[in-house]
Design an enzyme around this catalytic site. Structure first.
Site, PDB file in Angstrom:
ATOM      1  CB  SER A  34      -0.988  -0.017   1.213  1.00  0.00           C
ATOM      2  OG  SER A  34       0.033   0.111   2.310  1.00  0.00           O
ATOM      3  CG  ASN A  35       3.539   4.271   1.852  1.00  0.00           C
ATOM      4  OD1 ASN A  35       3.811   4.984   0.770  1.00  0.00           O
ATOM      5  ND2 ASN A  35       4.374   4.649   3.022  1.00  0.00           N
ATOM      6  CG  ASP A  58      -3.938  -5.927   5.974  1.00  0.00           C
ATOM      7  OD1 ASP A  58      -5.150  -5.049   6.242  1.00  0.00           O
ATOM      8  OD2 ASP A  58      -3.132  -5.679   6.866  1.00  0.00           O
ATOM      9  CE  LYS A  84       7.467   6.662   6.161  1.00  0.00           C
ATOM     10  NZ  LYS A  84       8.635   7.321   6.310  1.00  0.00           N
ATOM     11  CB  SER A 124       8.811   7.188  16.134  1.00  0.00           C
ATOM     12  OG  SER A 124       9.012   8.493  15.707  1.00  0.00           O
ATOM     13  CB  ALA A 125      12.624  10.336  18.174  1.00  0.00           C
ATOM     14  CE1 TYR A 149       5.319   8.910  13.360  1.00  0.00           C
ATOM     15  CE2 TYR A 149       4.397   7.046  12.549  1.00  0.00           C
ATOM     16  CZ  TYR A 149       5.489   7.676  13.013  1.00  0.00           C
ATOM     17  OH  TYR A 149       6.670   7.265  12.857  1.00  0.00           O
ATOM     18  CE  LYS A 153       5.694   4.023  14.149  1.00  0.00           C
ATOM     19  NZ  LYS A 153       5.930   2.719  13.794  1.00  0.00           N
ATOM     20  CE1 TYR A 177      12.261   3.024  11.927  1.00  0.00           C
ATOM     21  CE2 TYR A 177      13.684   2.148  13.570  1.00  0.00           C
ATOM     22  CZ  TYR A 177      12.658   1.842  12.668  1.00  0.00           C
ATOM     23  OH  TYR A 177      12.393   0.480  12.008  1.00  0.00           O
ATOM     24  CG  LEU A 200      14.748  18.712   4.986  1.00  0.00           C
ATOM     25  CD1 LEU A 200      14.134  19.921   4.568  1.00  0.00           C
ATOM     26  CD2 LEU A 200      15.702  19.085   6.399  1.00  0.00           C
ATOM     27  NE  ARG A 231      12.584  17.723  13.970  1.00  0.00           N
ATOM     28  CZ  ARG A 231      12.207  18.803  14.267  1.00  0.00           C
ATOM     29  NH1 ARG A 231      13.166  19.444  14.994  1.00  0.00           N
ATOM     30  NH2 ARG A 231      10.825  19.162  14.181  1.00  0.00           N
TER      31      ARG A 231
END
Ligand code: WQD
Length: 336
Positions: A34-35, A58, A84, A124-125, A149, A153, A177, A200, A231
């Site tokens: 899907s992505n 899935d 995400k 994730s951070a 999102y 997490k 991450y 970015l 970052r």
């Protein structure tokens, strides 16, 4: 025994797949595409010379997952599959909670049924929220996020900690991450976001290759080195190596362990733009725009625990990240 990568055809999943195959692991991928694109699988085989069993399913489909586990001897799982995009999660929170949490619960139930107890989670951070001081340390309280999102997490981390408390055989590594960027040095796999990039570096690369006119720099009035957002950028190949190290760690431990995967250094948006342009000798036109809703001025990792527990540190430089990203983008201007 094989390693199952859910979402293994994605940006980080595919780079981790290459690293694991190069280290001699046998890998199975479950990905609904899907992505991501099926072409990624061909590129993985091209780079490594090795085959990967792929299930186009899935992860939330329990029958499909049980079929996979009954056909493959899975010894451990790295769970990448999930939506995400921060902005999209604010527009479609129910879709994010349903997809990200449902898939994880289904996966954990099937793992339990088949006695699989080694699990590495793509966290994730963003779980550190906006009230923790920098650099972020794993022992800091994680009390809330600024978007659905991030909440998925954080909730999944809690689900995994509770699962470990109930099942003493379970071994879970929660990899937090920071900002993964760059591409495999072959230039044959890389980040291929659909539509206009949210992040970015993919945006910078699309501007540099002429697919987008100019970069919008979201704010230059932050209390940072040059007013633009700071970052902790980490090369995706270093990140992939971190997953292999986490897998080895999970093999010899039980319980849940949160570990930052970051460089421990911060770089501003303008530092990134100037480095990318200098290293690749390519202009990156930009304009200053208003701040983006929900952005924090600055955050980066305390990376000591990864060194201590995994003997892992980010080794590739910002120049390496920019050079490898450009090699991917300039050779694949329209992605896969
Ligand atoms: C980095 C900096 C922006 C785009 C998010 C998620 C995180 C992870 C990575 C999924 C910021 C600035 C950005 C642009 C800009 N996502 N920027 N112009 O927001 O740190 O992290 O993506 O795993 O969980 O939170 O990454 O790349 O979007 O932004 O000026 O067109 O670049 O303001 O300072 P972020 P990012």
């Amino acid at each position: 025994m094989k390693v199952l990568l859910t979402g293994g055809a994605g940006y980080i999943g595919s780079h981790t797949c290459v690293e694991l195959l190069n280290q001699g692991y046998e890998v199975v991928i479950a990905d609904d595409f899907s992505n991501s694109k099926p072409e990624v699988i061909n590129r993985i085989k091209e780079i490594t010379g090795k085959d990967v069993d792929v299930y186009p399913i899935d992860v939330a489909d329990k029958n499909a997952m049980k079929k996979l586990f009954s056909e493959q001897s899975i010894g451990s799982v790295i769970h990448f599959a999930g939506y995400k995009a921060v902005g999209e999660s604010c527009q479609k929170p129910l879709m994010y909670y349903r997809n990200n949490i449902d898939a994880t619960l289904t996966l954990l139930e099937v793992m339990e049924e088949f006695g699989v107890n080694k699990f590495v989670f793509s966290s994730s951070a963003t779980v550190y929220g906006e009230n923790n001081p920098i650099p972020y340390v794993e022992t800091m309280p994680i009390t809330g996020c600024t978007n659905p999102y991030g909440w998925t997490k954080l909730m999944i981390e809690q689900i995994l900690k509770d699962a470990c408390a109930a099942n003493k055989e379970l071994s879970v590594v929660l990899l937090r991450y920071f900002n993964p960027i760059g591409a495999h040095p072959s230039g044959r796999i890389g980040e291929d976001p659909s539509g206009i990039p949210n992040n970015l570096l993919p945006y910078v690369a699309k501007v540099a290759v002429g697919k987008l006119p100019k970069l919008g720099v979201f704010g230059n009035d932050y209390p940072t080195v040059d007013g633009t957002g700071v970052r902790d950028y980490i090369h995706v190949v270093d990140l992939a190596k971190g997953h292999a190290a986490a897998l080895a760690y999970a093999e010899n431990h039980t319980g849940a362990e949160a570990i930052n995967l970051g460089s421990g250094k911060g770089h501003s948006v303008l530092e990134i733009v100037n480095t990318f342009s200098r290293v690749n000798n390519v202009p990156v036109p930009y304009e200053i725009k208003p701040r983006r809703e929900g952005d924090l001025p600055e955050f980066y990792a305390n990376a000591e625990k990864a060194k201590e527990l995994l003997d892992w540190t980010a080794e590739l430089t910002l120049e390496d990240m920019c050079r490898d990203l450009w090699n991917w983008q300039s050779n694949n201007p329209d992605g896969y």
